[in-house]
Design a protein around this motif. Sequence first.
Motif, short mmCIF file in Angstrom:
data_model
loop_
_atom_site.label_atom_id
_atom_site.label_comp_id
_atom_site.label_asym_id
_atom_site.label_seq_id
_atom_site.Cartn_x
_atom_site.Cartn_y
_atom_site.Cartn_z
N LEU B 74 39.09 31.27 34.88
CA LEU B 74 38.01 32.18 35.29
C LEU B 74 36.81 31.40 35.84
CD1 LEU B 74 36.98 35.02 35.56
CD2 LEU B 74 36.34 35.01 33.14
N MET B 77 37.62 30.36 39.23
CA MET B 77 37.54 31.50 40.15
C MET B 77 36.07 31.83 40.44
SD MET B 77 40.65 33.60 38.32
CE MET B 77 40.59 35.22 39.12
N ASP B 78 35.21 31.66 39.44
CA ASP B 78 33.79 31.99 39.61
C ASP B 78 33.05 30.95 40.45
OD1 ASP B 78 33.89 34.31 38.18
OD2 ASP B 78 32.86 33.56 36.39
N ILE B 227 45.69 35.08 39.58
CA ILE B 227 44.92 33.82 39.63
C ILE B 227 45.37 33.10 40.89
CG2 ILE B 227 44.58 31.58 38.51
CD1 ILE B 227 45.18 32.87 35.84
N PRO B 228 44.43 32.57 41.69
CA PRO B 228 44.85 31.85 42.90
C PRO B 228 45.83 30.72 42.54
CG PRO B 228 42.48 32.18 42.89
CD PRO B 228 42.97 32.62 41.55
N ILE B 231 44.58 27.30 41.45
CA ILE B 231 43.95 27.31 40.12
C ILE B 231 45.01 27.38 39.02
CG2 ILE B 231 42.51 28.72 38.58
CD1 ILE B 231 40.66 29.26 40.94
#
Lengths: 309, 309, 309, 309
Positions: B74, B77-78, B227-228, B231
């Motif tokens: 996360l 991603m952020d 999730i990419p 990542i």
Amino acid sequence: MQCQSIEELQLLVNKAKKYTDQGKVADYIPALKMANPDSLSIALYYPDGNCYSAGDVSENLTLQSISKVISLALALMDWGEDYVFDHVGQEPTGDPFNSIAKLEISKPSKPLNPMINAGALAVTHMIKGESVEERFQRLLTLIQKLANNSSIGYSREIARSEFETADLNRSLCYFLKQHGIINEEVEQLIDLYTRQCSIEMNCLDLSRIGCVLAFDGKDPLTEVQLIPANIARICKTFMVTCGMYNASGEFAIKVGIPAKSGVSGGILGTVPGRCGIGVYGPALDEKGNSVAGIQLLKMMSEKYMLSMF
Amino acid sequence: MQCQSIEELQLLVNKAKKYTDQGKVADYIPALKMANPDSLSIALYYPDGNCYSAGDVSENLTLQSISKVISLALALMDWGEDYVFDHVGQEPTGDPFNSIAKLEISKPSKPLNPMINAGALAVTHMIKGESVEERFQRLLTLIQKLANNSSIGYSREIARSEFETADLNRSLCYFLKQHGIINEEVEQLIDLYTRQCSIEMNCLDLSRIGCVLAFDGKDPLTEVQLIPANIARICKTFMVTCGMYNASGEFAIKVGIPAKSGVSGGILGTVPGRCGIGVYGPALDEKGNSVAGIQLLKMMSEKYMLSMF
Amino acid sequence: MQCQSIEELQLLVNKAKKYTDQGKVADYIPALKMANPDSLSIALYYPDGNCYSAGDVSENLTLQSISKVISLALALMDWGEDYVFDHVGQEPTGDPFNSIAKLEISKPSKPLNPMINAGALAVTHMIKGESVEERFQRLLTLIQKLANNSSIGYSREIARSEFETADLNRSLCYFLKQHGIINEEVEQLIDLYTRQCSIEMNCLDLSRIGCVLAFDGKDPLTEVQLIPANIARICKTFMVTCGMYNASGEFAIKVGIPAKSGVSGGILGTVPGRCGIGVYGPALDEKGNSVAGIQLLKMMSEKYMLSMF
Amino acid sequence: MQCQSIEELQLLVNKAKKYTDQGKVADYIPALKMANPDSLSIALYYPDGNCYSAGDVSENLTLQSISKVISLALALMDWGEDYVFDHVGQEPTGDPFNSIAKLEISKPSKPLNPMINAGALAVTHMIKGESVEERFQRLLTLIQKLANNSSIGYSREIARSEFETADLNRSLCYFLKQHGIINEEVEQLIDLYTRQCSIEMNCLDLSRIGCVLAFDGKDPLTEVQLIPANIARICKTFMVTCGMYNASGEFAIKVGIPAKSGVSGGILGTVPGRCGIGVYGPALDEKGNSVAGIQLLKMMSEKYMLSMF
């Protein structure tokens, strides 16, 4: 996804080559200082015998820390997993490769893993043989077979140079001796270890060794099992967790190929089930890894999707 | 090679179960002491939706350190890779998960990796949101999606128990604050972190999360990219190099599956391109890993050839 | 050999003053930044009440680490030697005053000595009293008596400034709390500790305190035993072995006077059986000691043969 | 306050002797194992030539670490303070005497002080002379003069035994060599160092050496200045801050006499301006100090008020 042509590879090398000026040739071993900092060469070796290379592939490099992978394989073949890992640990460490502090703080005082110098010395100590000469020949022979090149030898000049400047390794050896990890004459072990580090080959040879590891120790052409499969897997595991000094974690994320580097600027790479890689680029970053070599492997990993993660 | 039947899996569980008496339930968090030390359950989740499980799959566990994998996803991603790894390192460490010494000795003082407590606190600090509540909900929602189970919540009792005994984590936080790695109120971060650790699910949920990671962040059934891919790969890399505390190296050799354990006795496993694994066995070895869980994964890795090396 | 005149002392101060530009005023506590880096003052206090001083003696300084000596005396008076040294060690350390690493590596995890921050926090924790206010007043009263100056108070501004920037001390406290060395609220202890550090006086007051210690805790004028003799001796011992941070060994060789410095630039000196010394010079060297103050004490030690060795 | 009679001293020895069974004779050097663990002897030497002794004063001990004090004096006489302390630090350390970890972590890598092994090796390296033999004779001659006993020699057997088991010291030497602190052949330095450690005398000789140090290097009978006063003071300072291994702080508090112990069970004590002390009691505590010797010195310090603090 596979490399299709030498031209393709040459393009990547050209791109990566501009990173060479961000690094410096190793200077703590006098004989290594003479390397050309601008050099960069690579070879990819596939199981069908196809090989792609770029850069001046004829340039020789000495294995240095890359040899730790093969000496570990030989010690495991000589003694088995349990015995070897009673004398050297299996855990990565955040400390530099030549650190002694952790040896002292950890109980028992065994080296954390076979890829740091203390652990590699403990491993080389375990190579069986009646004499330094015999032990060295056993290691060299294994390496010749893995590279399928019986002309591989070692540089007496570099071995001598390293022998003369190996005081930190001597310090590690006496520490290990005090704690019962090794029990031979230190000078003898340093002799064997510096010869091992001085074994000479080019990146083509490296790529063939990588290919054998990629196929679990079996030569994909001859189908001879040169290293037992479980031992080949152990070697690849250490290459992932601690093959690139204390940049191993970042390398695993950015590149994702089991690899082992040496301060000569060489990198041995092995892509499980696919191919072997040999790189030579003597300009090093501050962690001791080939600065352009890492960039090159990163580009290749992205282009050919080589990451195992 | 794939698991063919529940009976097959049950046999392995029965074999591994006898190791439970070699471990002890975690006792430093009062609420964890109540776990049944004899428990052992496992679930395997395949991309086609097939799921095999054995043992009492309905037993709940709290994520504890397993949550570090998802909070890292996360935060990445952020904020993206560069920002996150400016604040936490990527290198494995030979030190215990709760160590503070290396923070001091290393320069700059950033935590070595996101899987040790200091690093995980720095990562949780980076989860975006207006309030602890909002940040926690964002993490919980991601976890619910990964496990495809919107009923997942957290144990208020365990969160409170951990909050009350988190003095070592507070010590780490204030150290990180002093060095500018975190800049929020420590009590607030500890609140968020202990809730995160107390998220509750069973091993079936774990196996579904593992399966999404195995397929690079894409839910294999719905084909939604949760999730990419890059990542998800980063997460798996950390699971290999430092997912099993300072037994990660040995686990990589013996088992070879990207995995993350927690002191509740849970293990999240992910076999790239093949399946997800969830294990629950609260009796821990001295490194803090489920003692029977590790044995079970070792047997399974051998039987189904799950090692990625 | 005794100082004969203020002129004599003034000459030494003038000589030492030129070293002030080799140091820097402490800047990690905002309120300390405002000190005049060129200041240098000294007072010598003899048991017959004679006092020689030079420089601007009216300038106030906060005690900072100097207070560790008196809080130790009070804790020893409150609890006795055995109890206190069960919670804090007696050994000097080569580590910086704010180090946490050794706490972790040493077993048991008690602070190495009362002069490093971790140890001083453990000591202040032991000061008896129903409230922070009462504990602080007990310490302040002892200090007022030792300096024979009931107007001594503390700087609320500096205490607040330190309280707001005490994250490293909070980190140490939580570490100590985790290991059972302290068991009070951390914020409360930090409140007490930062007030203690902010007690304000001038170098004349310091020299009177030093004189009481020089005569084994007995006020030489009133003959009142303010601190038991054995406790005064313990304080002087720590001043020798670890009073000047990790320059204590060098200071013992070059100067040979039991002394304790603080980051405000103050130094409390005590020459056993002879006199007390107070110094104030806020420009610090890189170890955290008053750079001109040390030079001044060195000159005085040579001129008046003050070394106890 | 002065010892008045041998009977008085004998009473203290009888009292202290019962502590011998709490200790163990050093066993890491084979030749030391043969010492009688029940032995305890002491000599007090006053500047007027009066000497009181108790226990079997004829028993010989080897100096071991006690020799570090005299080799430091000689190196300082050979090279001066600045040169010597460019190569070895002046700070006490909380680490064990044979530690190598701090060498690595500290920058620059010079040993923290001359009383730990690494520092003592660096000091012995600085003793001038054309050969090991000449350097050793220079040290021995100084020791003979200090003890006023030209029959003092060294134990070839113990020297050989130590030479054969000195792997940890070899490790330290090579580390120092790597960092440029020493530049002679390691085996040669170990030869000199183990001879130095094996110099043999009894506690009466020790007490005479202590008396010379107590009077700032001047033989109180002959009035010959054997060691310059400032160097004698430096030696006494190190004896206080780091003479009793990592129990030096506690010893300073409990006893307060500059002292240096050796693993043979000897202790050299020097009470500034008053007398010299020699102790021999081979049963050691876990820090490596004579367990009954420390108790005896504690009783004497209290009875005769010998503490310098």
